[in-house]
Design a protein around this motif. Sequence first.
Motif, PDB file in Angstrom:
ATOM      1  N   ILE A  94      43.412  44.725  46.338  1.00  0.00           N
ATOM      2  CA  ILE A  94      42.571  43.914  47.226  1.00  0.00           C
ATOM      3  C   ILE A  94      41.759  44.852  48.111  1.00  0.00           C
ATOM      4  N   ASN A  95      40.456  44.757  48.012  1.00  0.00           N
ATOM      5  CA  ASN A  95      39.596  45.581  48.837  1.00  0.00           C
ATOM      6  C   ASN A  95      39.535  44.994  50.235  1.00  0.00           C
ATOM      7  N   MET A  96      39.994  45.746  51.233  1.00  0.00           N
ATOM      8  CA  MET A  96      40.094  45.226  52.585  1.00  0.00           C
ATOM      9  C   MET A  96      38.733  45.047  53.244  1.00  0.00           C
ATOM     10  N   LYS A  97      37.727  45.738  52.798  1.00  0.00           N
ATOM     11  CA  LYS A  97      36.409  45.604  53.410  1.00  0.00           C
ATOM     12  C   LYS A  97      35.702  44.319  52.999  1.00  0.00           C
ATOM     13  N   SER A  98      35.938  43.876  51.756  1.00  0.00           N
ATOM     14  CA  SER A  98      35.221  42.711  51.259  1.00  0.00           C
ATOM     15  C   SER A  98      36.114  41.525  50.945  1.00  0.00           C
ATOM     16  N   GLY A  99      37.394  41.754  50.771  1.00  0.00           N
ATOM     17  CA  GLY A  99      38.282  40.677  50.384  1.00  0.00           C
ATOM     18  C   GLY A  99      38.258  40.371  48.903  1.00  0.00           C
ATOM     19  N   VAL A 100      37.640  41.203  48.102  1.00  0.00           N
ATOM     20  CA  VAL A 100      37.551  41.000  46.668  1.00  0.00           C
ATOM     21  C   VAL A 100      38.790  41.567  45.997  1.00  0.00           C
ATOM     22  N   HIS A 101      39.339  40.819  45.035  1.00  0.00           N
ATOM     23  CA  HIS A 101      40.402  41.329  44.187  1.00  0.00           C
ATOM     24  C   HIS A 101      39.753  42.180  43.104  1.00  0.00           C
ATOM     25  N   PHE A 102      40.174  43.436  43.035  1.00  0.00           N
ATOM     26  CA  PHE A 102      39.492  44.379  42.160  1.00  0.00           C
ATOM     27  C   PHE A 102      40.471  44.937  41.133  1.00  0.00           C
ATOM     28  N   LEU A 103      40.059  44.891  39.856  1.00  0.00           N
ATOM     29  CA  LEU A 103      40.854  45.453  38.767  1.00  0.00           C
ATOM     30  C   LEU A 103      40.155  46.712  38.277  1.00  0.00           C
ATOM     31  N   ALA A 117      30.214  39.361  43.370  1.00  0.00           N
ATOM     32  CA  ALA A 117      31.611  39.106  43.720  1.00  0.00           C
ATOM     33  C   ALA A 117      31.786  38.923  45.226  1.00  0.00           C
ATOM     34  N   CYS A 118      31.139  39.784  46.032  1.00  0.00           N
ATOM     35  CA  CYS A 118      31.274  39.666  47.489  1.00  0.00           C
ATOM     36  C   CYS A 118      30.678  38.362  48.003  1.00  0.00           C
ATOM     37  N   SER A 119      29.563  37.924  47.433  1.00  0.00           N
ATOM     38  CA  SER A 119      28.961  36.654  47.856  1.00  0.00           C
ATOM     39  C   SER A 119      29.850  35.472  47.508  1.00  0.00           C
ATOM     40  N   ALA A 120      30.515  35.545  46.357  1.00  0.00           N
ATOM     41  CA  ALA A 120      31.430  34.459  45.999  1.00  0.00           C
ATOM     42  C   ALA A 120      32.623  34.399  46.945  1.00  0.00           C
ATOM     43  N   VAL A 121      33.088  35.558  47.425  1.00  0.00           N
ATOM     44  CA  VAL A 121      34.176  35.569  48.413  1.00  0.00           C
ATOM     45  C   VAL A 121      33.729  34.901  49.704  1.00  0.00           C
ATOM     46  N   VAL A 122      32.498  35.187  50.134  1.00  0.00           N
ATOM     47  CA  VAL A 122      31.970  34.557  51.349  1.00  0.00           C
ATOM     48  C   VAL A 122      31.900  33.051  51.188  1.00  0.00           C
ATOM     49  N   ALA A 123      31.614  32.582  49.964  1.00  0.00           N
ATOM     50  CA  ALA A 123      31.527  31.147  49.706  1.00  0.00           C
ATOM     51  C   ALA A 123      32.892  30.481  49.614  1.00  0.00           C
ATOM     52  N   GLY A 124      33.966  31.260  49.729  1.00  0.00           N
ATOM     53  CA  GLY A 124      35.318  30.680  49.719  1.00  0.00           C
ATOM     54  C   GLY A 124      35.964  30.627  48.360  1.00  0.00           C
ATOM     55  N   CYS A 125      35.473  31.385  47.370  1.00  0.00           N
ATOM     56  CA  CYS A 125      36.033  31.373  46.018  1.00  0.00           C
ATOM     57  C   CYS A 125      37.068  32.487  45.862  1.00  0.00           C
ATOM     58  N   ARG A 126      37.967  32.254  44.955  1.00  0.00           N
ATOM     59  CA  ARG A 126      38.893  33.310  44.554  1.00  0.00           C
ATOM     60  C   ARG A 126      38.186  34.129  43.479  1.00  0.00           C
ATOM     61  N   VAL A 127      37.975  35.414  43.754  1.00  0.00           N
ATOM     62  CA  VAL A 127      37.116  36.243  42.915  1.00  0.00           C
ATOM     63  C   VAL A 127      37.882  37.458  42.438  1.00  0.00           C
ATOM     64  N   LEU A 128      37.707  37.763  41.143  1.00  0.00           N
ATOM     65  CA  LEU A 128      38.252  38.980  40.553  1.00  0.00           C
ATOM     66  C   LEU A 128      37.087  39.804  40.030  1.00  0.00           C
ATOM     67  N   LEU A 129      36.984  41.022  40.511  1.00  0.00           N
ATOM     68  CA  LEU A 129      35.953  41.954  40.061  1.00  0.00           C
ATOM     69  C   LEU A 129      36.609  42.986  39.161  1.00  0.00           C
ATOM     70  N   ILE A 130      36.128  43.089  37.914  1.00  0.00           N
ATOM     71  CA  ILE A 130      36.717  43.980  36.908  1.00  0.00           C
ATOM     72  C   ILE A 130      35.722  45.083  36.587  1.00  0.00           C
ATOM     73  N   ASP A 131      36.208  46.306  36.629  1.00  0.00           N
ATOM     74  CA  ASP A 131      35.411  47.444  36.174  1.00  0.00           C
ATOM     75  C   ASP A 131      35.676  47.622  34.680  1.00  0.00           C
ATOM     76  N   GLY A 132      34.756  47.159  33.857  1.00  0.00           N
ATOM     77  CA  GLY A 132      34.923  47.223  32.408  1.00  0.00           C
ATOM     78  C   GLY A 132      34.047  48.251  31.747  1.00  0.00           C
TER      79      GLY A 132
END
Length: 582
Positions: free
Chosen positions: A429-438, A379-394
């Motif tokens: 939104i995780n401020m350290k990585s920019g990942v949207h986290f559910l 997820a963090c690598s996809a954010v660096v690549a400029g993608c809109r990323v949602l990380l889900i804890d399932g």
Amino acid sequence: MDRIDKSSIVAQSTPEEEREVALAHVPPVDLLRPLRILYAQKWLVLAILLVISVCGVFYVLQQRPIYTARGLLLIENTRLETGREELLPIVSNVDVSAVDTQVEIIRSDAIALHVIASLDLVRDLDFVGSGAKSLARRTLDTFSEYVAQVPALRDIAEWLGSGSLQGQQRSERVALQAFQNMLSVKRVGMSSVIEVSFRSHDADKSARIVNEILNAYLAQQVDAAAAATANASAWLRDRVKDLGTKARVISLAGPPVRREGPTRTLLLAGFVALGLLLGIGAAALRFALDQTIRNPQQIERLLNVPYLGAVMRRTPYRAWPERRTSRRLMRAPLSPSSDLAFVVKRIRTAALRRGRGQIIGLTSIISGEGATTLASNLACSAVVAGCRVLLIDGNPYKPSLTRLFEPGATTGLLDVLAGRCTIAEAVAINMKSGVHFLPYAGGDGTPVVDAVRVQSFVRECRDSYDIVVVDLPPCAPVPELLCARTFIDAFVLVVEWARISSSLLTSAVLAAGMNQNDFLGFVLNKVNRIAIDPFSYPIESHLSKYRVQEYAEWPAAQSFPSIVPWRIERSLARGDVHYTGT
């Protein structure tokens, strides 16, 4: 639920296609396979080789030299010639039985006891110490002599073999047995010559004993001849005294110069060869009995899914716990030359090639194999690549991402599935990585699964995000993956190196109802870099040759300086590295 059989683990195909695939995947004959197996087990082979070699060194250092002295006897037969007026003694050939008889006479206990007594070998430790319990026996004899002085304990002393006479007899028996073990008497070829040899740790002693044996035998022969002629007449005594089988010494024993047996160098070489053979045998046995996953070809053969790479086991980052956790979950974008970053790139590339990687689920066979870490890094690598990323804890059983990213979350996945809120309201939104986290939170902890709500949830995820990464529970103990197949586009299987068996891998995937079309591929995690087989990991063995810039540009680097490595902090202070983005 429909019954799951083993055929569901592979894609359905016609018999002709299966035959073509089978012919196309026939493995070639690998002549280097034994060498690869030995290389993979090299530390076991070296350990056994080292132990046996050290034992060999101690054996050689403790071994005493053995010298063998030899003496030769010639056996002759003198008889009276018949057919003449006067009886004349002549020397004739000796038959085999006569020579064998003399061999047994020389080897007899009478000769041996005479030599033992004349040389006082009962006090020689080379003879009385030959028994396995000689020292204990001598101690017991000394103790029993004191016990024998007490009348009430005399029976015990007799049972222990006490008394000077019994002790003396026992010492003679021990010395006689050792003497016979060191003595060798044999006929030389087809001749009438007998070779008498004796082995000892002392060269002079061995020669002295051989010469004493020859003297004792000759003295016995003289006594026997004298007894035979004692009662004969004067006329016959002069003719009979020289008749019969006679022996004469043709070679006295001298102290040997060279020691018997192999040299120390040859003994050490033998121990090294023995250790190498035992090590190879142990490696082959361990390889035959080891059913754990140690090679990507094992998973490819069992599941028929592609190999996405290996992540090496590494020592923990020495820092504060929260900083170490952050670095582990975001190591791929921070270190783009790492093996984890290469694996993440391969996962993204495989998803783009198949065109079905918008929702990617990461799972493992059992807990603790590293699926959560890989999901976070993806997820963090996809954010660096400029993608809109949602990380889900399932993962309802071990929500590690929730405890790390949003430990105090009260709203999350359970509320969204229950229809109490939308994804936008539950996402943090995780401020350290920019990942949207559910996070996995909300409700009473029991997930409410409804087909309509799940479809609405999936539709909203696809519309709002480019990539959705789901951290799923393991396959083996839980049934949730059967439900996850309805909305996950592709799965990535994380397998820890040398932890699970091939049978557990197959049964877990079979129980989850998956086949090869469900997987993007698999990743070997926590691979021991020292024990890795470079022949089985051709890609990872060349990673060090293709280095890129150590740290890529990070969009939100200035907002989380606590996890920036010290080298970036030093570079920022010098102005060598500049980060762009918000």
